[in-house]
Design an enzyme around this catalytic site. Structure first.
Site, PDB file in Angstrom:
ATOM      1  CG  ASP A   1     -41.735   0.325  37.289  1.00  0.00           C
ATOM      2  OD1 ASP A   1     -40.764  -0.162  36.697  1.00  0.00           O
ATOM      3  OD2 ASP A   1     -41.664   1.287  38.069  1.00  0.00           O
TER       4      ASP A   1
ATOM      5  CG  ASP B   1     -36.876  -2.662  38.228  1.00  0.00           C
ATOM      6  OD1 ASP B   1     -36.572  -1.540  38.652  1.00  0.00           O
ATOM      7  OD2 ASP B   1     -36.577  -3.725  38.815  1.00  0.00           O
TER       8      ASP B   1
ATOM      9  CD  GLU C   1     -33.604   0.777  37.212  1.00  0.00           C
ATOM     10  OE1 GLU C   1     -33.261   1.449  38.201  1.00  0.00           O
ATOM     11  OE2 GLU C   1     -34.277  -0.267  37.300  1.00  0.00           O
TER      12      GLU C   1
ATOM     13  CG  HIS D   1     -38.405   4.578  42.512  1.00  0.00           C
ATOM     14  ND1 HIS D   1     -38.250   4.744  41.157  1.00  0.00           N
ATOM     15  CD2 HIS D   1     -38.064   3.296  42.779  1.00  0.00           C
ATOM     16  CE1 HIS D   1     -37.843   3.605  40.621  1.00  0.00           C
ATOM     17  NE2 HIS D   1     -37.718   2.716  41.581  1.00  0.00           N
ATOM     18  CG  ASP D   2     -34.386   3.207  42.892  1.00  0.00           C
ATOM     19  OD1 ASP D   2     -34.998   2.847  43.919  1.00  0.00           O
ATOM     20  OD2 ASP D   2     -34.377   2.526  41.841  1.00  0.00           O
TER      21      ASP D   2
END
Length: 557
Positions: A97, A198, A253, A326-327
């Protein structure tokens, strides 16, 4: 053009919740190493590892204090090096990440930046004077409240699109970009295989930072901050300076991304990224100005969004395929059924629907087991900053009652994805020897990896078959996409085509039997995979949550 990252299946690990090796209730690198043979058995090609960098953990590791150090709770750099070596030995790649829209407010750059207005690091972040005794503009944090925090020491506000402990970096400062590129090269030279970036679409803010429209829970900043005026300039610079020098995988993302913007981010010309995460299909069960709802998805809406991206990027850019991360809450509870009668059927159906599309599939830990949302009882059970802040803000403002907000965050909270991975029936689901940092889903004695690995009809083995099929058949990876029955309320059907080959995918999103006739051109084809046995299926209908994939040319199996 063929590429290894197009033909791969990615598995996302959220390290805090994957496996605890030292008994402190927190997942760690040693726990990941312990479970690598499980991942090899599943057949995945790439691990996307959520942040393991040094962090004070205000936002579970997405607030980074030191990019070149491992968080103490997760282990040491020596353990990370061992993880990387063990993965490569198993021919599994590692994608890290990359969180560079913001840092922690405890990062050395920000510690210096807030000391004075003339500090050399001041311009590493976005500082502004207030207006008429208020914040510089009306932007709201994605975690509720204002996106600005007043600093008493220097009398200015700093921008934070997320937590106030996550100040936004100023990408317009060349020194910031150079620091980021040097850090990226440091990790790539260590041998990692790419980056998941991210909220990368937020790094370039609109000049002047104009106001945006108000929304029910504060202005969602990414609607005005996303896809800023210089974002493509910066990513092309990053590509020239860093990415083009390595054989790696990159995925951005991109909150608020449009089809047109995605075609720039992930163009087949390769000037920026390999692919993007877009979230339009994650909004089909929400309201335009408020994500906190228990509204159910309308299938034609989902089909329209998925088809828009399948067709819109075809031959132009590459799709990423995901239901979970994870979101997001667990997809079985969201788009399928988490009742025991249909949980496994619907989990397999959802997997089929996604994995047979064009793009790189992402599997989030526990998805391959059909893990479900969690029966949280009170707000004290939650750990997610977003959920907790929204609960307090929206109930205190009288927008929702406490009962309504509990219902909404049980359904939509990110914590649904963050409870411990369910390994077996022992205490704490085999995740740890002591109480975990967040509660274990009480259904772990029925839903766990050990039981499913031992049972050939399990969700785990179904995912294993889907992954193996993608590795074997180019049509699944590279074939074109054509939607059938766009307005049908229960059936998602589409055709994949590559040269003379054709593949039919039919998925029922209903808990009832649905009438359906297979197109004549596929009647003599071969069933590649289904979540029902041949004897259980009936001509002219689809059973509850049935998934069926038919290859027109049987000689290819």
């Amino acid at each position: 053009m063929k590429n290894w990252w197009k033909e791969s299946v990615v598995y996302q690990i959220y390290p805090r919740s994957f496996c605890d090796s030292n008994g402190d209730g927190i997942g760690d690198i040693g726990g990941i190493i312990k479970r690598l043979d499980y991942l090899k058995e599943l057949g995945i090609d790439v691990i996307w590892l959520s942040p393991v960098y040094d962090s004070p953990n205000d936002d579970n590791g997405y607030d980074i204090r030191d990019y070149r150090k491992i968080m103490n709770e997760f282990g040491t750099m020596e353990e990370f090096d061992r993880l990387l070596a063990e993965l490569h030995q198993r021919k599994i790649r590692l994608v890290m990440d990359l969180v560079v829209n913001h840092t922690s407010d405890e990062h050395s750059w920000f510690v210096e930046s807030r000391k004075s207005k003339d500090n050399p690091y001041r311009d590493y972040y976005i500082w502004r004077d207030g207006k008429d005794g208020k914040e510089p503009n009306n932007w709201g944090s994605c975690f509720s409240g204002s996106a600005w925090n007043y600093d008493e020491e220097t009398g200015q506000y700093y921008l934070h699109l997320f937590s106030k402990k996550q100040p936004d970096l100023n990408w317009d400062n060349k020194k910031v970009r150079t620091e980021v590129y040097d850090m990226m090269k440091w990790w790539l030279d260590k041998g990692i295989d790419g980056f998941r970036m991210d909220v990368i679409s937020l790094i370039s803010k609109e000049e002047g930072l104009p106001d945006g429209p108000a929304m029910i829970n504060g202005y969602a900043s990414f609607n005005v901050a996303a896809n800023g005026p210089r974002v493509h300039e910066y990513l092309q610079e990053m590509n020239r300076e860093v990415l083009s020098g390595y054989d790696i995988m990159t995925v951005g993302e991109c909150s608020g991304v449009t089809l047109e913007e995605a075609a720039k981010y992930a163009s087949s010309e390769g000037k920026e990224l390999n692919m993007v995460f877009q979230f339009e299909h994650m909004d089909v069960d929400g309201d335009p100005d408020n994500k906190w709802t228990d509204k159910k998805m309308h299938l034609p809406d989902l089909k329209a969004v998925m088809t828009k991206w399948q067709k819109g990027l075809e031959g132009i850019a590459w799709n990423s395929l995901f239901w979970n991360n994870h979101d997001q809450p667990r997809v079985v509870s969201r788009f399928g059924s988490d009742c025991e009668e249909y949980r496994e059927r619907s989990a397999k159906m959802l997997a089929t629907c996604l994995h047979m599309m064009q793009g790189t599939p992402y599997v989030y830990q526990g998805e391959e087991l059909g893990m479900t949302n969690v029966p949280f009882e009170t707000i004290r059970d939650f750990r997610d900053l977003d959920s907790i802040n929204a609960y307090h803000e929206l109930t205190e403002k009288g927008i929702f009652t406490r009962e309504e907000m509990m219902k909404y965050i049980r359904y939509k909270s990110r914590d649904n994805a963050r409870t411990p991975m369910q390994w077996d029936t022992s205490a704490y689901a085999g995740f740890s020897e002591s109480a975990p940092w967040i509660m274990v889903n009480p259904n772990y004695k029925r839903i766990n990896a050990k039981e499913q690995m031992e049972r050939e009809t399990s969700v785990f083995h179904y995912y294993k078959k889907l992954i193996a099929l993608r590795h074997k058949h180019d049509i699944i990876v590279y074939g074109s996409y054509e939607l059938l029955l766009p307005d049908h309320p229960h059936i998602y059907a589409y055709i994949r085509t590559l040269g003379e080959q054709k593949l039919l995918v039919v998925c029922s999103f209903s808990s009832q039997t649905v009438t359906y006739s297979i197109p004549k051109e596929f009647e003599s084809g071969t069933v590649m995979i289904s979540n029902y046995e041949t004897g259980e299926r009936k001509c002219g209908e689809l059973k509850p949550y049935e998934a069926l994939v038919i290859l027109q040319s049987s000689d290819l199996l």
